[in-house]
Design a protein around this motif. Structure first.
Motif, PDB file in Angstrom:
ATOM      1  N   SER A 117       0.861  -1.181   0.000  1.00  0.00           N
ATOM      2  CA  SER A 117       0.000   0.000   0.000  1.00  0.00           C
ATOM      3  C   SER A 117       0.893   1.226   0.000  1.00  0.00           C
ATOM      4  O   SER A 117       1.640   1.469   0.955  1.00  0.00           O
ATOM      5  CB  SER A 117      -0.914   0.009   1.226  1.00  0.00           C
ATOM      6  OG  SER A 117      -1.683   1.188   1.261  1.00  0.00           O
ATOM      7  N   TYR A 164      -8.692  -3.004   3.133  1.00  0.00           N
ATOM      8  CA  TYR A 164      -7.661  -3.888   2.596  1.00  0.00           C
ATOM      9  C   TYR A 164      -7.837  -5.276   3.219  1.00  0.00           C
ATOM     10  O   TYR A 164      -8.445  -5.429   4.276  1.00  0.00           O
ATOM     11  CB  TYR A 164      -6.264  -3.343   2.906  1.00  0.00           C
ATOM     12  CG  TYR A 164      -6.001  -1.970   2.336  1.00  0.00           C
ATOM     13  CD1 TYR A 164      -5.437  -1.813   1.071  1.00  0.00           C
ATOM     14  CD2 TYR A 164      -6.319  -0.821   3.066  1.00  0.00           C
ATOM     15  CE1 TYR A 164      -5.195  -0.549   0.549  1.00  0.00           C
ATOM     16  CE2 TYR A 164      -6.077   0.442   2.558  1.00  0.00           C
ATOM     17  CZ  TYR A 164      -5.524   0.581   1.297  1.00  0.00           C
ATOM     18  OH  TYR A 164      -5.297   1.827   0.792  1.00  0.00           O
ATOM     19  N   ASN A 218      -4.798  -1.211  -5.792  1.00  0.00           N
ATOM     20  CA  ASN A 218      -5.563  -1.260  -4.540  1.00  0.00           C
ATOM     21  C   ASN A 218      -5.706   0.117  -3.905  1.00  0.00           C
ATOM     22  O   ASN A 218      -5.950   0.238  -2.716  1.00  0.00           O
ATOM     23  CB  ASN A 218      -4.913  -2.234  -3.554  1.00  0.00           C
ATOM     24  CG  ASN A 218      -3.517  -1.805  -3.134  1.00  0.00           C
ATOM     25  OD1 ASN A 218      -2.911  -0.943  -3.764  1.00  0.00           O
ATOM     26  ND2 ASN A 218      -3.012  -2.414  -2.077  1.00  0.00           N
ATOM     27  N   SER A 219      -5.533   1.159  -4.722  1.00  0.00           N
ATOM     28  CA  SER A 219      -5.698   2.524  -4.244  1.00  0.00           C
ATOM     29  C   SER A 219      -6.479   3.313  -5.286  1.00  0.00           C
ATOM     30  O   SER A 219      -6.264   3.168  -6.493  1.00  0.00           O
ATOM     31  CB  SER A 219      -4.329   3.182  -4.009  1.00  0.00           C
ATOM     32  OG  SER A 219      -4.458   4.559  -3.734  1.00  0.00           O
ATOM     33  N   GLU A 264      -7.567   5.249   1.782  1.00  0.00           N
ATOM     34  CA  GLU A 264      -6.198   5.662   1.483  1.00  0.00           C
ATOM     35  C   GLU A 264      -5.650   6.652   2.505  1.00  0.00           C
ATOM     36  O   GLU A 264      -4.423   6.800   2.636  1.00  0.00           O
ATOM     37  CB  GLU A 264      -6.118   6.294   0.088  1.00  0.00           C
ATOM     38  CG  GLU A 264      -6.362   5.341  -1.057  1.00  0.00           C
ATOM     39  CD  GLU A 264      -7.837   5.049  -1.299  1.00  0.00           C
ATOM     40  OE1 GLU A 264      -8.146   4.175  -2.132  1.00  0.00           O
ATOM     41  OE2 GLU A 264      -8.700   5.708  -0.666  1.00  0.00           O
TER      42      GLU A 264
END
Length: 763
Positions: free
Chosen positions: A104, A201, A296-297, A515
């Motif tokens: 991340s 997540y 993943n963002s 985020e």
């Protein structure tokens, strides 16, 4: 099947006499199994090797949980993490299928605030739901085992610190050694902190909510006298700022508010004349905006927009039209309410009280309007509650100033909900689904039709991001019943305080995008509370994105702002001022169960640890002896009367059974050979060791004369290479005896003497 036949136990046998006509139908079964067999027969701690019942099992005395670094006062080691022996795996998954790390890249937005990273950009946090021993103690890699790291702050030059905090806040941890338990650590403002879930997540190592309750248990040693002190002219502890939080040793909840809650531009409602420190950062964005390979963002701006654009296809003639719609500002206090609980010692370290603190949201229907406009509106508020016990050693009638010996204590806290809730209902019966909402900005704008028209419906078109919201509502309060229970505190296995009708704290995410909150909610602290945003850093519009960084006045509580030129500002920053405190003393073990342990299980753990930690026994009190005060001579008037000589009874020196395990020979260049012992925590421990042992031998080394701070210690066969890091006793010949031991010496990793103390021979 273990028997419960009374005649098989090794104590006087019971005899039963039943008088004629006065008897009952009584049966003693030899095959009964409905009792706590583990508490009766086990020689281990309860669930010691069961990760589903005890997912967090940290023992600092074990090299399996701690790298056992030698840590000096003023030294910060980012790699000095502590890791659980156990892990949570209720579905018995094959963990070899989950070994790969996922990264991340937005972690820097928040991870400088508690010392996990030094920079706000260019950093990645890696996580996996498998097991990876190759990165076991690395602070930036997380697997299925709970990991806690040392907190710190980077609010020193070249970063620009807010004027309202002129002193540097210390977060020190010092390694120590106890001959009965081994390696442990002393806290001087420092503590450990870590997250057990990453919101949004695929990472969760402790359940978000448990079926019946939880238990946390810690081994702590409150410190009466500090060996090290801060420079009060330039340094301070959190306890100096927030004395009402001093002694906090456990915290459960979010470690801070959403630091990006306000708009980057404009002025706050509390002070329209103030120009924000974040002016010019309106387009600052997350890492995926510049790196399309990140999956993943989401690409979003870091600071919220004060307005959004709504697209209309009706009422606009032959085409589409747009409308700017204002967005209401966020209130950071809603990130905190019912989202944190702490436990602390209060008062005299030799005989402290126990205190539980939490911030609870409250709400009710109120009548608003008048006449025809009268109606019911639901309003929310909050209360800050702290409940404290009597002093824990009242049985001993201690006078605090008369006790000079530090003592280990086992503190257990058990929350047990009145209602047992099955897995499928944990989110819905008083749970987080009452207040969670996943939606889209178009729905909030009243233009939901945008979601069923281009570009949403175009193949490969840009999709609108989801909006995650936490909104307290009537349902949350109506479901309070499902969160009520008891919070019970035990001291050395003894039930000490019970708080009835305690509302369950269910830690939850912040009211912002995932985020911007990586590792902030779902936190545990061991040895402290939370520094909140006290050491936060933000980007400066003149130096973005690489720093130096600055601090934002709107992220400080009112007590910090009130003494500055920003006293006109008013904020709802609550974590720092209510949970910003630390425990000053020794720490050794930390356990957290997914179930509420009963009194027999808590007492079982006490019996397992009682002798090793020399714990106070409430059932057979073994109070400490107060120090004997030095007699003060009484002045005489007139003819002096001879004062009788007082011959104090000598105090015997304790005999230690534990033997040193590693000795080394040293010598000073041009002088005689010297001996030393590693892992001697302090001069007092060194004195005890040399008084109870008389001969040691080991590997040699060389100390360049003279022995002063700054002396270099080299290896005997390679004098230019630094000797190993550690704490040493140094003597002037090969056979150590009290009369020849000279110094307790601290040597750092570069082979430099950083501290030494001349030892006297009182033996």
């Amino acid at each position: 099947m273990p028997t419960q036949n009374l005649n098989t136990y090794y104590f006087p046998k019971y005899k039963s006499n039943l008088r004629y006509g006065q008897y009952f139908d009584l049966t003693l079964s030899a095959d009964e199994g409905d009792y706590n067999q583990e508490g009766v027969f086990s020689t281990n701690l309860i669930a010691e090797n069961d990760g589903n019942r005890l997912p967090i099992n940290i023992d600092i005395t074990s090299s399996n949980c701690s790298p056992q670094n030698s840590i000096s006062f003023g030294q910060y080691l980012s790699g000095a993490t502590i890791v659980s022996k156990n892990y949570y795996n209720p579905n018995n998954l094959d963990l070899s299928c989950y070994s790969a790390f996922t990264g991340s890249c937005d972690v820097g937005l928040v991870a400088t605030d508690n010392g996990l990273y030094t920079g706000m950009t260019g950093n990645t946090l890696y996580y996996t739901m498998g097991i990876r021993n190759d990165y076991k103690f690395h602070p930036h890699y997380y697997d299925r085992r709970m990991k806690l790291h040392m907190v710190t702050g980077y609010t020193t030059s070249p970063n620009v610190v807010f004027s309202g905090r002129p002193k540097n806040t210390l977060y020190n941890i010092v390694s120590d050694y106890d001959p009965y338990i081994g390696y442990y650590q002393q806290l001087y403002g420092g503590f450990y902190q870590g997250f057990y879930k990453l919101f949004g997540y695929d990472y969760e190592v402790f359940p978000e909510r448990v079926n019946k309750g939880w238990t946390v248990e810690m081994m702590l040693k409150p410190r009466i006298t500090d060996i090290y002190t801060a420079n009060t002219n330039t340094q301070q502890y959190l306890n100096n700022i927030y004395n009402n939080n001093a002694g906090t040793f456990f915290y459960f909840g979010t470690r801070a508010e959403n630091k990006y809650y306000h708009f980057a531009n404009g002025s706050p409602l509390s002070n329209s004349g103030y120009t924000r420190a974040t002016l010019g950062l309106t387009e600052l964005s997350t890492c995926s905006c510049s790196n399309t390979g990140v999956t993943n963002s989401n690409c979003i701006t870091v600071y919220p927009k004060s307005a959004t654009t709504a697209y209309h296809n009706i009422g606009c003639g032959c085409g589409a039209c747009t409308e700017q719609m204002s967005v209401p500002p966020l209130d950071p206090k809603f990130d905190v309410l019912s989202n944190g609980v702490s436990i602390r010692f209060n008062g005299c370290p030799a005989n402290p009280s126990l205190c539980v603190k939490y911030i609870k949201i409250t709400g009710d229907c109120v009548t608003t309007g008048s006449c025809l406009t009268t109606g019911l509106t639901y309003q929310t508020g909050y209360t800050i509650t702290e409940v404290c016990s009597p002093p824990i050693y009242d049985d001993c009638d201690y006078v605090c100033t008369a006790i000079t010996e530090d003592r280990w204590v086992m503190i257990s806290a058990v929350f047990e909900r009145y209602t047992t809730i099955e897995n499928c209902d944990l989110l819905n019966l008083g749970g987080l689904n009452d207040i969670r909402k996943v939606t889209y900005q178009s729905i909030l704008n009243g233009t939901s039709y945008n979601l069923i028209m281009p570009p949403e419906t175009n193949s490969g078109g840009t999709k609108e991001n989801k909006v995650y919201q936490v909104n307290f509502n009537r349902k949350w309060f109506d479901d309070t019943f499902y969160r009520m229970g008891t919070l019970t505190l035990y001291v050395n296995g003894y039930k000490f305080m019970v708080i009835e009708n305690f509302e369950e704290i269910i830690p939850r995410e912040l009211n912002t995008e995932k985020e911007k909150q990586i590792g902030v909610p779902f936190n545990l602290s061991f040895g402290g509370g939370s520094q909140g945003l006290h050491d936060h850093l933000i980007f400066s519009s003149t130096t973005t994105p690489y720093g130096p960084y600055i601090q934002d006045p709107e992220l400080f509580p009112n007590n910090i702002l009130s003494a500055t030129t920003y006293s006109g500002l008013s904020t709802n920053i609550l974590i720092e001022q209510n949970f910003g405190g630390t425990f000053m003393g020794g720490i050794s073990q930390f356990r957290m169960y997914t179930e509420p342990l009963g009194s027999p299980s808590i007492q079982h753990n006490f019996r397992i640890l009682e002798k090793q930690y020399r714990l106070f026994n409430f059932w057979c009190p073994n109070c400490l002896n107060p120090a004997t005060p030095t007699p003060t001579p009484t002045p005489t008037i007139g003819t002096p009367t001879p004062t009788p000589t007082i011959s104090p009874t000598p105090t015997p020196t304790p005999t230690l059974n534990a033997q040193p395990t590693f000795w080394n020979s040293f010598r000073i260049v041009g002088q005689e050979q010297w001996d030393s012992f590693t892992y001697v925590a302090n001069p007092e421990a060194a004195q005890i060791i040399v008084c109870n042992n008389n001969q040691y031998a080991g590997q040699p080394g060389v100390i360049t004369a003279p022995l002063i701070v700054g002396s270099f210690v080299g290896q005997y066969n390679n004098p230019s290479s630094p000797y190993q890091e550690g704490h040493f006793i140094v003597a002037n010949n090969g056979n150590v005896s009290p009369l020849t031991v000279l110094y307790w010496v601290v040597i750092n990793a570069s082979g430099i003497v950083t501290q030494y103390t001349l030892l006297s021979p009182p033996c």
